[in-house]
Design an enzyme around this catalytic site. Structure first.
Site, short mmCIF file in Angstrom:
data_model
loop_
_atom_site.label_atom_id
_atom_site.label_comp_id
_atom_site.label_asym_id
_atom_site.label_seq_id
_atom_site.Cartn_x
_atom_site.Cartn_y
_atom_site.Cartn_z
NE ARG A 157 41.05 37.81 35.86
CZ ARG A 157 41.31 36.86 36.75
NH1 ARG A 157 41.83 37.18 37.91
NH2 ARG A 157 41.05 35.61 36.47
CG HIS A 202 35.79 37.22 28.36
ND1 HIS A 202 36.44 37.59 27.21
CD2 HIS A 202 35.26 38.36 28.88
CE1 HIS A 202 36.30 38.87 27.03
NE2 HIS A 202 35.60 39.37 28.01
CD GLU A 203 40.84 37.79 30.12
OE1 GLU A 203 41.56 37.35 31.04
OE2 GLU A 203 41.16 37.74 28.93
N GLY A 204 37.85 35.07 33.77
CA GLY A 204 37.41 34.78 35.14
C GLY A 204 36.02 35.33 35.31
#
Ligand SMILES: Cc1cc2nc3c(=O)[nH]c(=O)nc-3n(C[C@H](O)[C@H](O)[C@H](O)COP(=O)(O)OP(=O)(O)OC[C@H]3O[C@@H](n4cnc5c(N)ncnc54)[C@H](O)[C@@H]3O)c2cc1C
Length: 602
Positions: free
Chosen positions: A298, A441-443
């Site tokens: 992140r 992406h990545e949450g």
């Protein structure tokens, strides 16, 4: 000539003047290093990024990977660039010397990686995932797994992926269905489908090591029943040589808006009876393990967003310095030559906004990287624990703020180019398309906001946010006694913004604490804006405090550099930090407008 990828002077400023990374060399782990070795690594990264990564950025965008039914075809320049990257040792930049690494601080390794991402984010995607994959195996894998996989991952012989998402489970990983069945020998057979897997299939490396989240048959429902597995494309013998093809099949490639050079795949595991899988660590702890990789990833995503915004800004700046158009309002004489558009106040506004966003975000991402270093190497346990706490609270901000505001910087870079920015003749449109992935992406950023307010702000009785507040207050205190009236004023404004964050946090945690969770979290994205702008304000004041001490005695070019920092800080405080007042009012009012909106009213 000044690079249009990143500004090395700014990177040096953040590393050496703001964060004082040289002081890390006092720790035994980095004792062999010095400013010279850090600079040498940065120089090599810059050279390879400019010579090998940047030249095929557009070509990879125009020629996305193709699946011919047997193999995925990728333009050869991607493999050549990655060979140069691996040969120079960047896959193992932060790893131990005994593992063939350079043992660089994470902050310096991230600064090196920034050049590759700025030059070609999609080619950099392959090592980005591999480095995170290797770190995860290094932390949670067994000694046998480390021996078997790490040397190949760190040399670039194998690449890695992270396989979390499924077609029906993206944000909500508790709903994943991929299942692992135990074999008598302790290995597992894995069956399921994974969606959106970056670097999931290619021939760029001899093997691909998938790190896959799955449920062991009979595991508890939800996140507490998720385990982590290693599933290589080719099975690996104990001596590291390749065995037969594993039961992992490419079901298809996704065709994306940007990041086109990175393959993105639907993968089917176990169509032939079950993919051979090795459990990493203990059963049912997979998500906690994966979080280590995700937190690192992140901050890395925030960094990627930052440098895409940064290179867009530098392109817009160069364009604005060359493009003649129109005259100033005070001089409408058509006989006079047109001015360069950088002379127009509105173009300066767009450039200053970009500068304030990207340089603020770069300072934050590298500060978070320094926290990673401190959490491993700080002298006493208290300092390590504090670094971890700050990382916990800052990670959602470091992911989401740059991916929102540096994307906005890319939009402004297009605007500075006028109509030309909207064509494929200029790279700024690609930067925007590439960067548009980062809030997803990545949450997603919506999930980061829920993480910040719903988990991080209240955890350990608010220990992390209180520590953050103390850190911000200490810069406010420094500013309050400095000679610059402007910075004293900035300090007061930052203090006000911090008060707003703390008051809103208390109120919202009270609301969620009394059970009104949906109401308390309904406007979490605005909370992230409020906290994010306050954190970036803090980063700007820290930078300005360094600049103000040096501007008076600096030589000419440096004087301009420091003056630019002071002006961008003033801009951020006057134009951006003021927005926190409105956000705080909305949050304080517990505005239910979005929550109350009914499906049928749309
Ligand atoms: C190019 C690309 C590369 C990717 N690479 C990988 C990879 O390598 N490995 C991997 O595992 N995954 C990868 N992903 C998947 C990515 O992480 C997911 O797309 C992301 O987590 C969102 O999941 P989703 O697409 O299913 O959207 P959804 O979860 O369906 O979300 C749709 C929208 O609803 C919102 N939403 C969902 N739930 C909530 C909630 N509880 N509260 C408020 N809002 C909510 C989201 O914020 C979003 O705006 C990649 C995705 C893309 C596009």
């Amino acid at each position: 000539m000044q690079s249009k990828l990143l500004n090395r002077r700014d990177l040096d400023f953040i590393l050496y003047e703001l964060l004082e990374v040289e002081s890390l060399t006092r720790h035994p782990r980095f004792a062999e290093h010095s400013r010279e070795t850090f600079d040498a690594a940065l120089d090599t990264a810059t050279r390879i990024a400019e010579e090998k990564f940047a030249p095929h950025n557009r070509k990879a965008d125009l020629n996305e990977p193709r699946f011919d039914g047997i193999r995925v075809e990728i333009i050869p320049e991607v493999g050549e660039a990655l060979d140069a990257f691996c040969e120079a040792g960047f896959m193992a930049a932060a790893q131990d010397i005994e593992m063939g690494g350079m043992q660089l601080p994470w902050t310096v390794a991230q600064s090196c990686f920034a050049w590759f991402s700025a030059a070609n984010i999609s080619t950099a995607g392959y090592p980005f995932l591999t480095i995170a994959n290797a770190n995860l195996i290094g932390t949670f894998g067994s000694e046998a797994q480390k021996r078997k996989y790490l040397p190949s991952l760190l040399s670039g012989r194998f690449f890695g992926t992270m396989c979390l998402s499924e077609p029906q489970a993206g944000s909500s990983l508790s709903d994943i269905r991929t299942t692992a069945h135990a074999n008598p020998d302790g290995s597992y057979r894995l069956v399921g489908n994974k969606m959106w897997i970056s670097a999931g299939e290619h021939d760029l490396s001899e093997n691909i090591v998938h790190l896959v989240l799955a449920r062991i048959g009979g595991a508890p429902a939800g996140v507490k029943g998720i385990s982590l597995f290693m599933v290589p494309k080719y099975r690996v013998n104990d001596d590291g040589t390749l065995g037969g093809r594993n039961d992992v099949a490419l079901a298809g490639l996704n065709h994306k808006m940007g990041f086109r050079g990175t393959t993105n795949c639907v993968l089917n595991f176990g169509e032939q009876g079950g993919a051979h899988a090795e459990l990493v660590g203990e059963p049912n702890k997979g998500l906690a393990y994966m979080f280590q990789m995700m937190n690192e990833a992140r901050i890395g995503v925030g960094m990627g967003a930052t440098v895409l915004g940064y290179t867009g800004y530098l392109h817009a700046l160069a364009y604005a310095r060359e493009r003649p158009q129109g005259r100033l309002p005070s001089s409408k004489d058509a006989q006079q030559p047109p001015v360069k558009i950088i002379e127009h106040a509105d173009v300066k506004r767009m450039l200053l906004t970009q500068k304030a966003y990207v340089e603020g975000a770069l300072a934050l991402c590298l500060y978070c990287s320094l926290l990673v270093d401190r959490s491993h190497t700080a002298e006493d346990q208290k300092a390590r624990r504090e670094a971890d706490l700050l990382l916990d609270i800052l990670t959602p901000v470091a992911k989401a703020w740059p991916s929102q505001y540096c994307l906005e910087a890319n939009s402004l870079a297009i605007q500075v180019h006028g109509g030309y920015g909207y064509t494929r003749e200029y790279p700024v449109e690609q930067f925007y398309r590439d960067n548009r992935l980062n809030p997803i992406h990545e949450g997603t950023n919506g999930i980061q906001a829920l993480d910040l307010l719903g988990r991080k702000a209240g955890m350990n009785d608010g220990a992390a946010i209180q520590l953050l507040a103390r850190e911000i207050s200490s810069v406010v205190r420094e500013a309050s006694v400095c000679d610059s009236e402007e910075l004293r004023r900035c300090g007061m404004l930052l203090n006000d913004a911090l008060d707003r964050v703390m008051k809103v946090t208390r109120n919202l945690l009270c609301v969620t604490g009394r059970g009104e969770v949906d109401l308390g979290l309904a406007n979490a994205s605005v909370y992230l804006d409020l906290a994010g702008h306050t954190v970036i304000g803090w980063m700007w004041l820290k930078q300005a405090m360094v600049a103000v001490q040096k501007v008076g005695t600096a030589h000419e070019a440096d004087r301009d550099f420091y003056q630019g920092k002071l002006q961008a800080c003033a801009f951020f405080f006057r134009w951006e930090l003021s927005k926190t007042r409105q956000w705080a009012e909305l949050l304080d009012s517990l505005d239910p407008t979005c929550l109350d909106m009914q499906d049928s009213w749309f």
